[in-house]
Every structure is written in C-alpha cells, then in structure tokens.
Write a protein that holds these residues in place. Sequence first.
Motif, PDB file in Angstrom:
ATOM      1  N   VAL A   1      31.961  38.328  37.577  1.00  0.00           N
ATOM      2  CA  VAL A   1      33.246  37.652  37.332  1.00  0.00           C
ATOM      3  C   VAL A   1      34.402  38.552  37.734  1.00  0.00           C
ATOM      4  O   VAL A   1      35.311  38.143  38.474  1.00  0.00           O
ATOM      5  CB  VAL A   1      33.374  37.251  35.853  1.00  0.00           C
ATOM      6  CG1 VAL A   1      34.808  36.815  35.533  1.00  0.00           C
ATOM      7  CG2 VAL A   1      32.406  36.127  35.506  1.00  0.00           C
ATOM      8  N   THR A   2      34.390  39.787  37.260  1.00  0.00           N
ATOM      9  CA  THR A   2      35.521  40.678  37.509  1.00  0.00           C
ATOM     10  C   THR A   2      35.644  41.044  38.983  1.00  0.00           C
ATOM     11  O   THR A   2      36.745  41.005  39.549  1.00  0.00           O
ATOM     12  CB  THR A   2      35.401  41.960  36.663  1.00  0.00           C
ATOM     13  OG1 THR A   2      34.088  42.519  36.813  1.00  0.00           O
ATOM     14  CG2 THR A   2      35.637  41.651  35.195  1.00  0.00           C
ATOM     15  N   TYR A   3      34.534  41.388  39.610  1.00  0.00           N
ATOM     16  CA  TYR A   3      34.606  41.792  41.013  1.00  0.00           C
ATOM     17  C   TYR A   3      35.152  40.658  41.882  1.00  0.00           C
ATOM     18  O   TYR A   3      36.011  40.879  42.739  1.00  0.00           O
ATOM     19  CB  TYR A   3      33.229  42.221  41.528  1.00  0.00           C
ATOM     20  CG  TYR A   3      33.262  42.646  42.976  1.00  0.00           C
ATOM     21  CD1 TYR A   3      33.801  43.893  43.334  1.00  0.00           C
ATOM     22  CD2 TYR A   3      32.812  41.806  43.988  1.00  0.00           C
ATOM     23  CE1 TYR A   3      33.853  44.275  44.671  1.00  0.00           C
ATOM     24  CE2 TYR A   3      32.869  42.179  45.321  1.00  0.00           C
ATOM     25  CZ  TYR A   3      33.395  43.426  45.653  1.00  0.00           C
ATOM     26  OH  TYR A   3      33.469  43.801  46.969  1.00  0.00           O
ATOM     27  N   ALA A   4      34.689  39.445  41.652  1.00  0.00           N
ATOM     28  CA  ALA A   4      35.133  38.317  42.474  1.00  0.00           C
ATOM     29  C   ALA A   4      36.613  38.030  42.288  1.00  0.00           C
ATOM     30  O   ALA A   4      37.266  37.507  43.197  1.00  0.00           O
ATOM     31  CB  ALA A   4      34.313  37.077  42.134  1.00  0.00           C
ATOM     32  N   ASN A   5      37.163  38.396  41.127  1.00  0.00           N
ATOM     33  CA  ASN A   5      38.565  38.100  40.803  1.00  0.00           C
ATOM     34  C   ASN A   5      39.475  39.329  40.878  1.00  0.00           C
ATOM     35  O   ASN A   5      40.551  39.334  40.284  1.00  0.00           O
ATOM     36  CB  ASN A   5      38.646  37.478  39.410  1.00  0.00           C
ATOM     37  CG  ASN A   5      38.149  36.059  39.376  1.00  0.00           C
ATOM     38  OD1 ASN A   5      38.856  35.144  39.789  1.00  0.00           O
ATOM     39  ND2 ASN A   5      36.921  35.857  38.900  1.00  0.00           N
ATOM     40  N   PHE A   6      39.066  40.344  41.629  1.00  0.00           N
ATOM     41  CA  PHE A   6      39.884  41.543  41.834  1.00  0.00           C
ATOM     42  C   PHE A   6      40.349  42.138  40.507  1.00  0.00           C
ATOM     43  O   PHE A   6      41.534  42.431  40.312  1.00  0.00           O
ATOM     44  CB  PHE A   6      41.099  41.235  42.719  1.00  0.00           C
ATOM     45  CG  PHE A   6      40.743  40.810  44.118  1.00  0.00           C
ATOM     46  CD1 PHE A   6      40.239  41.720  45.031  1.00  0.00           C
ATOM     47  CD2 PHE A   6      40.907  39.495  44.531  1.00  0.00           C
ATOM     48  CE1 PHE A   6      39.914  41.329  46.326  1.00  0.00           C
ATOM     49  CE2 PHE A   6      40.595  39.094  45.824  1.00  0.00           C
ATOM     50  CZ  PHE A   6      40.093  40.016  46.718  1.00  0.00           C
ATOM     51  N   PHE A   7      39.410  42.328  39.596  1.00  0.00           N
ATOM     52  CA  PHE A   7      39.711  42.900  38.288  1.00  0.00           C
ATOM     53  C   PHE A   7      38.692  43.993  38.009  1.00  0.00           C
ATOM     54  O   PHE A   7      37.535  43.881  38.427  1.00  0.00           O
ATOM     55  CB  PHE A   7      39.631  41.806  37.206  1.00  0.00           C
ATOM     56  CG  PHE A   7      40.322  42.171  35.919  1.00  0.00           C
ATOM     57  CD1 PHE A   7      41.675  41.919  35.758  1.00  0.00           C
ATOM     58  CD2 PHE A   7      39.638  42.783  34.891  1.00  0.00           C
ATOM     59  CE1 PHE A   7      42.325  42.254  34.588  1.00  0.00           C
ATOM     60  CE2 PHE A   7      40.278  43.126  33.716  1.00  0.00           C
ATOM     61  CZ  PHE A   7      41.624  42.862  33.561  1.00  0.00           C
ATOM     62  N   PRO A   8      39.080  45.073  37.313  1.00  0.00           N
ATOM     63  CA  PRO A   8      38.105  46.143  37.059  1.00  0.00           C
ATOM     64  C   PRO A   8      36.920  45.650  36.240  1.00  0.00           C
ATOM     65  O   PRO A   8      37.080  44.968  35.231  1.00  0.00           O
ATOM     66  CB  PRO A   8      38.912  47.194  36.289  1.00  0.00           C
ATOM     67  CG  PRO A   8      40.116  46.475  35.773  1.00  0.00           C
ATOM     68  CD  PRO A   8      40.406  45.395  36.771  1.00  0.00           C
TER      69      PRO A   8
END
Length: 755
Positions: free
Chosen positions: A636-643
């Motif tokens: 989830v985080t990687y796909a949404n440019f979040f750490p």
Amino acid sequence: MNSKIYIIALLATVLSACSISKSKSFKTSYFQIDVDSKGYITGMYNTTRESRNFSPTDQPSPLLALYDGKLKHYYYPQKGHYSHSKKQYKLEFENGSEATIRLDAKNSYFKLTLVDLTQRDNIDGIQWGNYYTNITNLLGEIIGVARDTTATVGYAIGALALEDNTIGGESRFTSETGAGGYIAHSPDPASYPLPITLHEGKQFTMGGDGINDVAFYNRKEPFYRMVYGSTAGVDCNGRINIRYHSRDRRMANMIYSPEGVPILENNEPNHLMRQAVPEVDYIGSSIALWGSPDSIALMDVIQDIVLKEKLPYTTFQGKWVKDPTSFMPDLWTYGNQYDSIASYAKQMGLRVIHAYDQGFLKPDRGNEGYIDGKDHSRKTFRFANGNLSHKEYADLLARDGLILGRTSITNSMAPGTKDCSPLPSDSACIQHRRFLMESMSETDTLIYIDDPTHLEEIACWEGHCKELNMVKIEKELIHYLGVTTTKPYRLLNVTRGYWNTRPAPHAKGESVDKMQVTVGWSYEGLVPNLELQDEIGRHYGDLAHNSGLGVLDFDGQEFLFHSGFGAYSVKRFCRSMFDQVKKYGLPDLRFTGATLSEGSWHYQSIWNVGGGTNMYDAKKRVWGSSTSQGKDLRDVTYANFFPSSFGVNFQIAANSTVEEFEHIEATAVGYGSTYFLKIGQKDVESCPQKYAIFDVIRNWEEARKANAFPTHIRKRLQDPSLSWRLERNSGKSGWTLHRMENDTKMESFVLSSLK
C-alpha cells in the motif's frame, strides 16, 4: 452556383466538420493528453520518449461526470468546446447541464477547475474521471496513481486534489468512507498469475473478526492487495483508473455507511443523517492531473504540485516528509525510566522519543492543552533524581534537538472529558433526531418517540458495541437496546443517566438524538460533529504549545470517518491542527496513526502501525511471518509514494546483536521504511553490544539522510538472502558498504552523498 465555388464551399464545410471533431492536445514537460470533441481523454502519452498510448482504446475518460443522487445516475459529456483564449472547456451533458472547466497546462501537470455548472438541480456531486489507463502494475488507491515500474516502461499517471472538498473516490458511494479489505490484483501476471477462481478487481473482506486489527491481515499471496482508499481502482483486466469527486454539502442527507465494500458481520453498515455544511459546494473543485517517468514522479512532479498549489507541505527536520532522505526510526519507550533515553537517541542519531509507556491521551479540551496542569505539577516522567512533567521533559529534550511524542485516541470524546460528561456537548455527532411524544420524569424508563426508523441499529458500523448504544435528551445520555415496531413507539431496555450524566425531567417535544460513537474498550467515546472536531484539532495544537508535544500517534484514527464525511473530515481535522501549531510558531507535528487515507496523506509523516512479526520478522527475514500485515502495508505505502514501516518492532536487549541491526537497517534503507524501535532502559543496559548497535543505526541513518544509496544498491538491499555491513570512511568522507558472507567481505561499494 458556379461549380468551382460549390466545390470550395463543400471543402470548407468538410474542413469545418473535421476541425469540430478533431481532438485537442495539451502538453506538460512529461505528459500529453488528447481530448476529443465530446470532452473525453482519448490519448495519454509520455512526452520524454517514444510512447504507447496509455488511454485504452475501448475506454475513453470523461474530463468530468455529473451525479444525480435521487436517480442514482451519472451524466457524461456529449459535446466539448474549448476556448484557447479563456483556457476553458464547455462541456454539454445529456440532462442539459453545461460545465465550464478551466484547463491550465503547467510545467509538470494539468490543473483542472470547475468554474461553473448550469441546470444543477439534483446534481449532488461531480466526478473527475474516471481516468482510465492501460497500466496494470501498481495501484495507488490512496492518492490516485497508476504506476508502471518495469524497466521497459517506467511511467506513472496520477491526480491530486487541490482543495479540501475534492476527495478520492466516486460520487455514487455517498457514505465516502472509502474502500477497505482486499481486492484481487496481480502486479505482475507473469510472475504471480491469478488462480482460475479469481478475477481482477474481485473484492474480499478483511480477515479475522472485524475487531482485532492484527487478524484483519490474512492473505499472504502477492495477488491479494489490501486497499486503503478508492481514489484508484482496477477493472476486470487489471487496468488501473483514477477518480476524484466533490459534493454539494450544503444540505443534510441520509447515508448508509460504509458503502461499496464487502463488510464483516461485526462491521455491518448503518444509517446516518449526515449534517449540512453551509457554503461547502463543488463549484471550485480542482485537481492536478499528471504523468511522468516513475523515477521522478514523487520529488519532481508531486512535490512541484504541492508547492505550486500551496497544498500542505509538511516538513520534519527541515525536509519534506515524503522525501526518502527524511525517513528514520523513532524510539518507542517502555518501562517509564528516562535517565538515559535521550542519550540513547543522540548516540543513534535519532530525533523522536515516543512515550508509549505513559498510556493513551484522550482529547480533553477542559485541560486547555496542559496535560499535567497549568503549573505542570503532575510529574509523569520518572528519573532517578526527580521526576518531570511533559513540558519540563520536552524542554529538556529540545536543547538537543529531540522531540517528545504521545499516543492519543484521536477525536473520541471519552467519559470524563469536557465534551462528554457530565454535560455532553450539543455539538456531538448524531445519527438520527427523533422527538419525545410524552413528557418524562427523572426516573421514567418509558421513552416514547415519534419515529422508530433505524433506531433498532446498534450505533456505529465499526464493532457495533452494544454498551455504546445511546441517545441524548438535552444534557442526559440514556442507554437503550431496541425499539418497538408498533405504536406507541418507545425505546427498550433503558438506563438513565448513562456515563455519569444527570437524569432529569424532559418535556414532550424535546429532541431525542441517537449518538454516533466510536468503539468500546479503551477507545469508547462520542464522535464530534465537524465544527467540534475542528476545535479538537486546535486542541492538539494547544497540547504542542502548552505541553511540548511534537509527535502524535493517533490511535482510533478511523473515527475521523465516523461523521460520514470520509477524507473531507480528515482534511478539516488535520488543517485545524496544523494551523493552530503554525499559529504558535512551532515546527510541523510529526504524526502516525491507525490508518492512512487520502485525507491525511499530505499531513502524515509516517505510518508506524502494527508490529513484531506481523510486520517484519528480522530472524526469518520476511515481511510478516505471523500474518500478512507487513506485506499488505508495504505494498500500500510503496504504491502511494509513502514511507513503508516495520511498525513497533525490534528492541535492544540482552541478546540483541550488531548483525541483526545491520540487516534491519539495510532493509529499512532498501525499502524506504521507518519503524518504532522499542527502548526500555533496563533492557538496553543489559545488552553487551549496545554501543556497537548504536553506531550501526547512526551509520545507516546518516547515510540515508545524505542520500548515499543509489537505486541499484537500494534494490540489492531488499534481497533478504544478502547480508551487509556499512562502515564510515576515515575522515568522515562517505561510507563503504560491504556484502558479507560468514563475516567475510565479498563485495564493497564506496558511497557518498548523491545530492
């Protein structure tokens, strides 16, 4: 007519018809869109090199759609007229409406703004898109992005809302809670083909019982994708589409929430009369539509949009919180012994001391932001030579650039707090308003009402905790379970004076308000309406100023959705909190929480949720050995440019080793992850290798901050079969990274700052 004149006239007519049907092209430095004569995007191209058309030939994308809530029907554009001089599109719709959209081509994005809409009766919402792509790789469902991260393509297409009332999702889902649970989506069908029993986009509930948040995560296969929003979705072919919408909020309306996702039995939806929000409308709704090479999308494009459009630009230690060089672990304390905690942080080069051992804060505006009293007389932090209050300890930490943090139950107005008891606020959120049909004494338990509709539901879709099912009459909370279905209607199983409110007589005609609540256990409380929630947001700014808190962990963060406004509610809460902090001249708050949403993405620094082997198992070197939580949230985080995060994890104790932390830090750098490092003074002092471990963490984190790891190295650091050692070069000029086997250096890479 002269034959020559006739031919010229005919040719002019044909050319005129061609010009009407011809698409208009718009370009940024990285992206081109073609819009046809109906107002649909039919072309999407990477302008930095030879590119395929990312717009599916069978699915053009409407610039804008209109939604009629009464008919539950979308209207799509039939004609589009573009004025170059005004930079505006006029879109004509089948219901007779005409939308005026300004389209500005900026350097790295297109800005689309709804300027006006005619014949808008029954048009409850407008929707940007859906913008369909033929990208099938990574789905960014929180901020709205389709990413193809393959070496051959390496391109991303996305959108961002440019004001608070424009939120991710589709207008047809009026509850606005957003998606949850799993969908079937393979990021790479060749490597991870879907079983024959699945199809792309198929929805599944979360795991477990709908209450235990660890048990939610139970699907370890890579083609099961946990989703945390609905700003992007996939079709039956796995193709990703992007959508934002805006709603006319000026009138109250009945919703059934949550809507559009499969729900566990304990989380069955219920009805809520969502409050009116005067002057909040969809006119002025605006988005940024962008496309770029995936490698530069975050720092060159999204950051550019955020800065130019004056979106929340949250910083930590002087850097944008989305900048991967700002990522670092935070300390998470236990044991309530603080003599050496600050020293540990400094030796590791870390900045945050999150005092989890102090328990949960519950927002109480009655203390005016002074956790330990206005004189700071309550000393909660234990030291050998005398205890300190929050403000005293925070001021002491600030001398060394360190920050104090606490965990709070977001917006839950708990019993005993100013807005709940003994006088519950009239600004609490209500599900339904009914009226007394008979007067009552202070001891009556026969409560006759005018209408039983929906009062049989247990309050709040999350958990349906029976002990929280209550109504409010004037300043009294009254618990009940059930309602009669025949006249005269009355509440059943009534308990007067609930939560230490005072039983009182009530006159016929008084309002009987069914309360919107949170969940039980240590989270119990009333949910505020939007205006009171704004005040609670400002209360957290007061806590930062008056008690020295610079970091917050919002447990129960999902309660921000419970007023029925989804990401709009989250944005309002965050804005009120950050504006109050800014008013005091303080640095931006660093915060994590129980969830991540399109509403919190700009404000939230980290997402250190979950923990232990549910998130990352350092011994087995896998993301989530107990459950799939680590894998799910990483994706989830990687796909949404979040750490990404390891959650609350790892500790320095008697058996901790340098090799273990070399692996933890290498993996954190490789994946761009943060975590809460568990620190208890007694355990740290029992560790023979504590100083060497401090050095390991400091080395890796300083190199990460210096942007010393090129992409090809970070990819190798993700390989769990490899072991690493990072050494600082003599003279402090960079680092040397060694790949290790059996304590032997097999390969070495000299690293220096890439800035």
